[in-house]
Design an enzyme around this catalytic site. Structure first.
Site, PDB file in Angstrom:
ATOM      1  N   GLN A  40       0.801  -1.214   0.000  1.00  0.00           N
ATOM      2  CA  GLN A  40       0.000   0.000   0.000  1.00  0.00           C
ATOM      3  C   GLN A  40       0.835   1.267   0.000  1.00  0.00           C
ATOM      4  O   GLN A  40       0.334   2.338  -0.352  1.00  0.00           O
ATOM      5  CB  GLN A  40      -0.948  -0.010   1.196  1.00  0.00           C
ATOM      6  CG  GLN A  40      -2.009  -1.105   1.107  1.00  0.00           C
ATOM      7  CD  GLN A  40      -2.919  -1.122   2.307  1.00  0.00           C
ATOM      8  OE1 GLN A  40      -2.623  -1.778   3.297  1.00  0.00           O
ATOM      9  NE2 GLN A  40      -4.029  -0.408   2.241  1.00  0.00           N
ATOM     10  N   HIS A  50      -1.853  -5.198 -12.992  1.00  0.00           N
ATOM     11  CA  HIS A  50      -1.294  -5.096 -14.331  1.00  0.00           C
ATOM     12  C   HIS A  50      -2.102  -5.894 -15.357  1.00  0.00           C
ATOM     13  O   HIS A  50      -2.138  -5.533 -16.540  1.00  0.00           O
ATOM     14  CB  HIS A  50       0.157  -5.570 -14.318  1.00  0.00           C
ATOM     15  CG  HIS A  50       1.056  -4.712 -13.489  1.00  0.00           C
ATOM     16  ND1 HIS A  50       2.271  -5.146 -13.003  1.00  0.00           N
ATOM     17  CD2 HIS A  50       0.910  -3.435 -13.053  1.00  0.00           C
ATOM     18  CE1 HIS A  50       2.829  -4.170 -12.307  1.00  0.00           C
ATOM     19  NE2 HIS A  50       2.022  -3.126 -12.321  1.00  0.00           N
ATOM     20  N   ASP A 105       2.259   0.574  -8.070  1.00  0.00           N
ATOM     21  CA  ASP A 105       3.585   0.646  -8.684  1.00  0.00           C
ATOM     22  C   ASP A 105       4.470   1.693  -8.000  1.00  0.00           C
ATOM     23  O   ASP A 105       5.669   1.483  -7.810  1.00  0.00           O
ATOM     24  CB  ASP A 105       3.476   0.984 -10.169  1.00  0.00           C
ATOM     25  CG  ASP A 105       2.935  -0.184 -10.984  1.00  0.00           C
ATOM     26  OD1 ASP A 105       2.602  -1.235 -10.391  1.00  0.00           O
ATOM     27  OD2 ASP A 105       2.838  -0.046 -12.223  1.00  0.00           O
ATOM     28  N   HIS A 118       1.267  -9.178   4.735  1.00  0.00           N
ATOM     29  CA  HIS A 118       0.091  -8.304   4.699  1.00  0.00           C
ATOM     30  C   HIS A 118      -0.464  -8.293   3.271  1.00  0.00           C
ATOM     31  O   HIS A 118      -0.360  -7.294   2.551  1.00  0.00           O
ATOM     32  CB  HIS A 118       0.465  -6.899   5.170  1.00  0.00           C
ATOM     33  CG  HIS A 118      -0.716  -6.057   5.558  1.00  0.00           C
ATOM     34  ND1 HIS A 118      -0.762  -5.316   6.730  1.00  0.00           N
ATOM     35  CD2 HIS A 118      -1.901  -5.836   4.952  1.00  0.00           C
ATOM     36  CE1 HIS A 118      -1.915  -4.672   6.808  1.00  0.00           C
ATOM     37  NE2 HIS A 118      -2.620  -4.961   5.722  1.00  0.00           N
ATOM     38  N   ASN A 144      -1.343 -10.811   8.708  1.00  0.00           N
ATOM     39  CA  ASN A 144      -2.387  -9.813   8.950  1.00  0.00           C
ATOM     40  C   ASN A 144      -3.705 -10.255   8.328  1.00  0.00           C
ATOM     41  O   ASN A 144      -3.769 -10.576   7.144  1.00  0.00           O
ATOM     42  CB  ASN A 144      -1.992  -8.468   8.343  1.00  0.00           C
ATOM     43  CG  ASN A 144      -3.037  -7.402   8.616  1.00  0.00           C
ATOM     44  OD1 ASN A 144      -3.141  -6.898   9.728  1.00  0.00           O
ATOM     45  ND2 ASN A 144      -3.838  -7.059   7.609  1.00  0.00           N
ATOM     46  N   GLU A 145      -4.739 -10.294   9.157  1.00  0.00           N
ATOM     47  CA  GLU A 145      -6.120 -10.510   8.703  1.00  0.00           C
ATOM     48  C   GLU A 145      -6.265 -11.652   7.709  1.00  0.00           C
ATOM     49  O   GLU A 145      -6.600 -11.431   6.534  1.00  0.00           O
ATOM     50  CB  GLU A 145      -6.682  -9.235   8.080  1.00  0.00           C
ATOM     51  CG  GLU A 145      -6.864  -8.098   9.048  1.00  0.00           C
ATOM     52  CD  GLU A 145      -7.485  -6.864   8.382  1.00  0.00           C
ATOM     53  OE1 GLU A 145      -7.928  -6.962   7.211  1.00  0.00           O
ATOM     54  OE2 GLU A 145      -7.521  -5.810   9.036  1.00  0.00           O
ATOM     55  N   GLU A 204      -4.738  -2.272  14.550  1.00  0.00           N
ATOM     56  CA  GLU A 204      -5.291  -1.330  13.570  1.00  0.00           C
ATOM     57  C   GLU A 204      -6.593  -0.771  14.116  1.00  0.00           C
ATOM     58  O   GLU A 204      -7.401  -1.496  14.706  1.00  0.00           O
ATOM     59  CB  GLU A 204      -5.591  -1.999  12.222  1.00  0.00           C
ATOM     60  CG  GLU A 204      -4.386  -2.364  11.388  1.00  0.00           C
ATOM     61  CD  GLU A 204      -4.777  -2.955  10.040  1.00  0.00           C
ATOM     62  OE1 GLU A 204      -5.911  -2.668   9.555  1.00  0.00           O
ATOM     63  OE2 GLU A 204      -3.983  -3.716   9.474  1.00  0.00           O
TER      64      GLU A 204
END
Length: 498
Positions: free
Chosen positions: A40, A60, A72, A142, A186-187, A398
């Protein structure tokens, strides 16, 4: 019992969950932080020898997603990591949570090749944080799986647990001397349930079977990584390892919906936490029976929720040092009415257990019907975790406010943070050992298939600027006062630190 705890206890026994005082302060040992994730924010998607990951491939191959947004460049933290550290310092953070890009550190996905460039990047970030007195909290995974591993079946392949264990050992070896708090995954619900229902990468339509395979193998992967740390690295480095579980708080819409709400908690949270945190281990019993019966009714020869062997149960059980909680919102749960169209999982409902999710009319709204604001739900949830698992430590890994307007004057986010932090204060006063809070997120970033259209960031990022200029929002200024005063309420609102 001191006066604060006595006041809180009096309110608890009266059934009220409201605020009691404005002069509560966070203990000195409590840690304030903020969080991001590699894909991210990092950018540099093909810099040096970094390998391709599932999000690189998805965007992509499908440029129509997110109006051609992709990761990117993102926030370009790959090049602007020094500015990220400055922001963490400006906020007065005790900790900064970020994730490693598996494909940046291990370009082939496997541990036979370690990228010198990837190693250098994360060493620079870790060392730079420590120089400023900020503790790095590192997530191993993640959402961004190396594409080469996805091509081999990804999280639905049982061998993923060995590949992940090898990756974890590399990370612990390279960074464990300085990183004392780790999150393995994560999650898992976020990439198992949505990734195999064409809502996130790897964007596969295999939800009915694949998400449960993913569920099982993420648990085994986490457990193997935890045990590697426990046996090989803890004696030297004395750190902590867990995983981060997203857990929205669920309340029954009517008294008649209590049983289905309990099942919903097992379905959402229990699939990923009960095998780890419960004393018994294994799948949540009610859910396991429900899934076996439902699978049989649907003509399957075995349950879609794959069994855990006795050896697997023991491997997974107890593999935690704290409970990592990602919490954003609450939802009410009710049984779906006959013939009613059920909302899309995981935000609106589940046709597997025949429930609808809705908001209580008394809760505030963010402008999105699936994101209501119910701060008291966090405190109730913390009590539920304490009663259900008896965990000795909880970190809020979070928590954040989704803003569609992206203004600098984000007063709604300030109120959200203040009200949720207040519930953490009260939970601590109740005797629950909540030791950290990590705001999502440090800055605006790519919200997966949501692109750059919405914001969780304390800092605004100008994605039209090649320099990706970061500007503090009012919420950043507020949070910087909280971290330094350890108080949520300020008489001198002009006291700015950012």
């Amino acid at each position: 019992m001191d006066s604060v705890r006595l006041a809180v206890f009096s309110i608890l026994i009266s059934g009220s969950w409201c605020s009691v005082t404005k002069d509560l302060k966070f203990p000195e040992w409590f840690k304030f932080g903020a969080a991001t994730a590699a894909y991210q924010v990092e950018g540099g998607w093909n810099s040096s020898d970094k390998g391709e990951n599932t999000w690189d491939r998805l965007f992509h191959s499908n440029p129509e997603f997110s109006s051609q947004d992709n990761g990117d460049v993102a926030c370009d933290s790959y090049h602007l990591w020094r500015r990220d550290i400055e922001m963490a310092e400006e906020l007065g953070l005790d900790i900064y949570r970020f994730s490693l890009s598996w494909a940046r550190l291990l370009p082939n996905g496997f541990a036979n090749k370690i990228s010198e460039d990837g190693k250098r990047y994360y060493n620079n970030l870790i060392d730079g944080l420590l120089e400023k007195g900020i503790e790095p909290v590192v997530t191993l995974y993640h959402f961004d799986l190396p594409q080469i591993l996805q091509d081999l079946g990804g999280w639905a392949n049982p061998l993923i647990s060995d590949w992940f264990a090898d990756y974890a050992r590399v990370a612990f070896t390279l960074f464990g001397d300085r990183v004392k708090t780790w999150l393995t995954i994560n999650e898992p619900l976020g990439f198992c349930d949505t990734g195999y229902s064409k809502q996130q990468a790897p964007y596969i339509d295999g939800e009915v079977i694949a998400k449960y395979l993913c569920n099982k193998y993420t648990l085994i992967s986490h457990a193997k990584a935890w045990r590697i740390y426990d046996e090989e690295f803890r004696p030297r480095y004395h750190g902590k390892v867990s995983l981060a579980t997203i857990f929205n708080w669920y309340e029954p819409a009517t008294p008649e919906d209590k049983e289905i709400t309990d099942l919903m908690r097992e379905y959402w949270e229990g699939r990923f936490a009960y095998p780890i945190f419960s004393k018994e281990g294994g799948w949540p019993p009610t859910l396991e029976k429900f899934m076996a019966d439902k699978s049989k009714q649907e003509g399957y020869s075995r349950s879609r929720l794959p069994p855990l062997t006795a050896e697997e149960i023991e491997l997974i059980r107890g593999t935690y040092d704290f409970y990592g909680l990602n919490h954003y919102l609450s939802r009410r749960i009710r049984k779906a009415r006959p013939g009613e169209k059920i909302g899309t999982w995981p935000l609106y409902g589940s046709d597997e257990i025949n429930i609808q999710m809705e908001s209580d009319p008394s809760w505030e709204t963010t402008g999105l019907d699936w994101f209501p604001i119910n701060p008291a739900g966090l405190r109730k949830q913390l009590h539920w975790l304490n009663q259900t698992y008896g965990v000795n430590e909880v970190m809020i890994t979070e928590n954040g406010y989704l803003d569609l307007d992206k203004h600098l004057d984000d007063t709604a986010r300030i109120k959200y943070m203040r009200d949720y932090l207040e519930q953490i204060q009260l939970a601590i006063a109740d005797g629950i050992n909540v030791t950290a809070y990590m705001a999502w997120s440090l800055m605006d970033n790519l919200e997966w298939l949501g692109g750059y259209g919405a914001s969780f960031g304390l800092y605004q990022v100008d994605f039209t600027d090649d320099n990706r200029t970061r500007t503090p929002r009012e919420s950043a200024r507020y949070y910087s006062r909280v971290t330094r005063t350890r108080s949520l309420h300020h008489d001198h609102e002009g006291l700015n630190y950012v």
